[in-house]
Design an enzyme around this catalytic site. Structure first.
Site, short mmCIF file in Angstrom:
data_model
loop_
_atom_site.label_atom_id
_atom_site.label_comp_id
_atom_site.label_asym_id
_atom_site.label_seq_id
_atom_site.Cartn_x
_atom_site.Cartn_y
_atom_site.Cartn_z
N HIS A 126 0.83 -1.20 0.00
CA HIS A 126 0.00 0.00 0.00
C HIS A 126 0.87 1.26 0.00
CE1 HIS A 126 -2.66 2.89 2.38
NE2 HIS A 126 -3.32 2.68 1.26
N ARG A 127 0.84 1.99 -1.10
CA ARG A 127 1.73 3.16 -1.31
C ARG A 127 3.19 2.70 -1.27
NH1 ARG A 127 -1.23 7.29 3.09
NH2 ARG A 127 -3.33 6.47 2.73
N GLU A 158 0.42 -0.81 -4.86
CA GLU A 158 -0.64 0.19 -5.01
C GLU A 158 -0.01 1.57 -4.87
OE1 GLU A 158 -3.91 2.91 -3.32
OE2 GLU A 158 -1.96 2.43 -2.49
N ASP A 161 -0.85 6.11 -5.63
CA ASP A 161 -1.89 7.13 -5.85
C ASP A 161 -1.42 8.14 -6.89
OD1 ASP A 161 -3.51 6.24 -3.46
OD2 ASP A 161 -1.62 6.75 -2.47
N HIS A 181 -0.23 10.85 -2.35
CA HIS A 181 -1.56 10.50 -1.82
C HIS A 181 -2.47 11.70 -1.57
CE1 HIS A 181 -4.55 9.59 1.29
NE2 HIS A 181 -4.65 8.43 0.67
N GLU A 228 -4.23 4.07 -8.28
CA GLU A 228 -5.45 4.69 -7.73
C GLU A 228 -5.51 6.14 -8.20
OE1 GLU A 228 -6.00 4.93 -3.42
OE2 GLU A 228 -7.71 6.25 -3.80
N LYS A 268 -6.56 9.67 -7.86
CA LYS A 268 -7.03 10.49 -6.73
C LYS A 268 -7.86 11.66 -7.27
CE LYS A 268 -5.75 8.75 -2.80
NZ LYS A 268 -6.85 8.04 -2.15
N ASP A 309 0.57 -1.92 4.48
CA ASP A 309 1.81 -1.14 4.58
C ASP A 309 2.98 -2.06 4.92
OD1 ASP A 309 0.08 1.03 4.33
OD2 ASP A 309 0.04 1.46 6.49
O1 G3P Z 1 -6.35 1.74 -2.90
C1 G3P Z 1 -6.55 1.37 -1.57
C2 G3P Z 1 -6.34 2.52 -0.64
O2 G3P Z 1 -5.11 3.11 -0.95
C3 G3P Z 1 -7.43 3.54 -0.70
O3 G3P Z 1 -7.32 4.55 0.25
O4 G3P Z 1 -6.63 6.72 1.16
O5 G3P Z 1 -5.06 4.81 1.29
O6 G3P Z 1 -5.53 5.90 -0.89
P1 G3P Z 1 -6.08 5.53 0.45
MG MG Z 2 -4.46 4.65 -2.31
#
Ligand code: G3P
Ligand code: MG
Length: 244
Positions: A8-9, A35, A37, A50, A110, A112, A230
Site C-alpha cells: 500500500h503506497r 498500489e 496514488d 496521496h 489509484e 485520486k 503497509d
Molecule cells: O487503494 C486502496 C487505498 O489506498 C485507498 O485509500 O486513502 O489509502 O488511498 P487511500
Molecule cells: Mg491509495
C-alpha cells in the site's frame, strides 16, 4: 488461489509512501502487487502522491495542482518520514512504470480524483499504461465512479476497481452499471456475504488497509482476492505460516 498482497503506497511502513525506496522495499518483501496514488501537476503530468495537499508528505505547501513538475521535483518527500530519507523526490507515473516493468508484479494505480477533478487524468494514465504494455497487469481504481466509467470507455481492456469505505446497498448492480471489474473495500466493510455475492459474479474483492496479523488472517480465510498493506513482509509470513 491465495490472497494477493499489495504493498500500500509501496511498503509504506518502512519507507516514505509513494517513493522509490517504498516501492523497492515492496519488491524485496515479495509483494504480489504495488498500489500507488496518482494526481496531476499544474502542467498536467501524472505524479505519485496521496494527498491533494503537499503538507503532510513533503516540505512544500499548497496543492499538487498549483505546482509544475519542475517545482515539485525540488521538494523533499522523504525527510518527514525519517532523516535517513532526506532528499527523496516525488516521482512521476512515467518513472514508476519504467522502473516497475521488469518486475513480474501487479500494479494498482489509484486515481485520486474524488476531490480534485483532474482534467484528462484517465486519458493520460491509460495512454501511459498502454505505451508500456502493462494493460494486462494494471488495475485502475478510484473512489469516483464517473472516472472509472471514463477509463472503461477509453480502454475496456484495463481492469477497473471501485473503491469504497462504506457499505453500499445493491453493490453488484452498481458495479455492473459503472462497468467496474473489481471492488476495493475498507476493512470495516468486509463481511462474508459481500465476498460471497462478489464471488458468484466473478468480481474480485480486495481489502484496504490491512496491517494487523489477525485481520490479514481473516481476509485470507475469506479468500479475498487481495489485501493492501503497509507491511507486505508481515502479510507474506502470515500467509506462509497458516498455509492459506
Ligand atoms: O487503494 C486502496 C487505498 O489506498 C485507498 O485509500 O486513502 O489509502 O488511498 P487511500
Ligand atoms: Mg491509495
Amino acid at each position: 488461489m491465495a490472497t494477493k498482497i499489495f504493498a500500500h503506497r509501496g511498503a509504506s511502513q518502512y519507507a516514505p509512501e509513494n517513493t522509490m525506496p517504498a516501492f523497492e522495499k515492496a519488491i524485496e518483501m515479495k509483494a504480489d502487487g504495488i498500489e500507488t496514488d496518482v494526481q496531476l501537476t499544474k502542467d498536467g503530468i501524472p505524479v505519485l502522491i496521496h494527498d491533494e495537499s503537499l503538507k503532510r508528505t513533503t516540505n512544500g505547501q499548497g496543492f499538487v495542482y498549483e505546482y509544475t513538475l519542475d517545482e515539485l521535483k525540488k521538494l523533499d518527500a522523504g525527510e518527514w518520514f525519517s532523516a535517513a530519507y532526506k532528499d527523496t523526490p516525488i516521482i512521476t507515473l512515467e518513472e514508476f512504470l519504467t522502473w516497475v516493468k521488469p518486475f513480474p508484479i501487479l500494479i494498482n494505480l489509484e486515481l485520486k480524483n474524488n476531490i480534485v477533478d483532474y482534467k484528462q487524468l484517465e486519458h493520460k494514465v491509460c495512454k501511459m499504461v498502454k505505451e508500456h504494455r502493462l494493460e494486462e497487469r494494471t488495475i485502475v481504481s478510484s473512489f469516483n465512479p464517473e472516472s472509472l466509467k471514463r477509463v472503461k470507455a477509453i480502454h475496456s481492456g484495463i481492469e477497473t476497481a471501485f473503491l469504497t469505505s462504506q457499505g453500499i446497498r445493491n453493490i453488484i448492480p452498481f458495479l455492473h452499471e459503472i462497468k467496474a471489474d473489481a471492488l476495493h473495500i475498507k476493512y470495516r466493510v468486509l463481511n462474508y456475504r459481500l465476498v460471497k455475492q462478489c464471488r458468484n459474479e466473478n468480481i474480485p474483492v480486495r481489502v484496504y488497509t490491512v496491517n494487523r496479523a489477525f485481520r490479514m488472517a481473516r481476509c485470507y480465510k475469506l479468500k479475498c482476492e487481495g489485501i493492501f498493506t503497509d507491511m507486505p513482509d508481515v502479510a507474506y509470513h502470515k500467509r506462509l505460516q497458516n498455509n492459506f
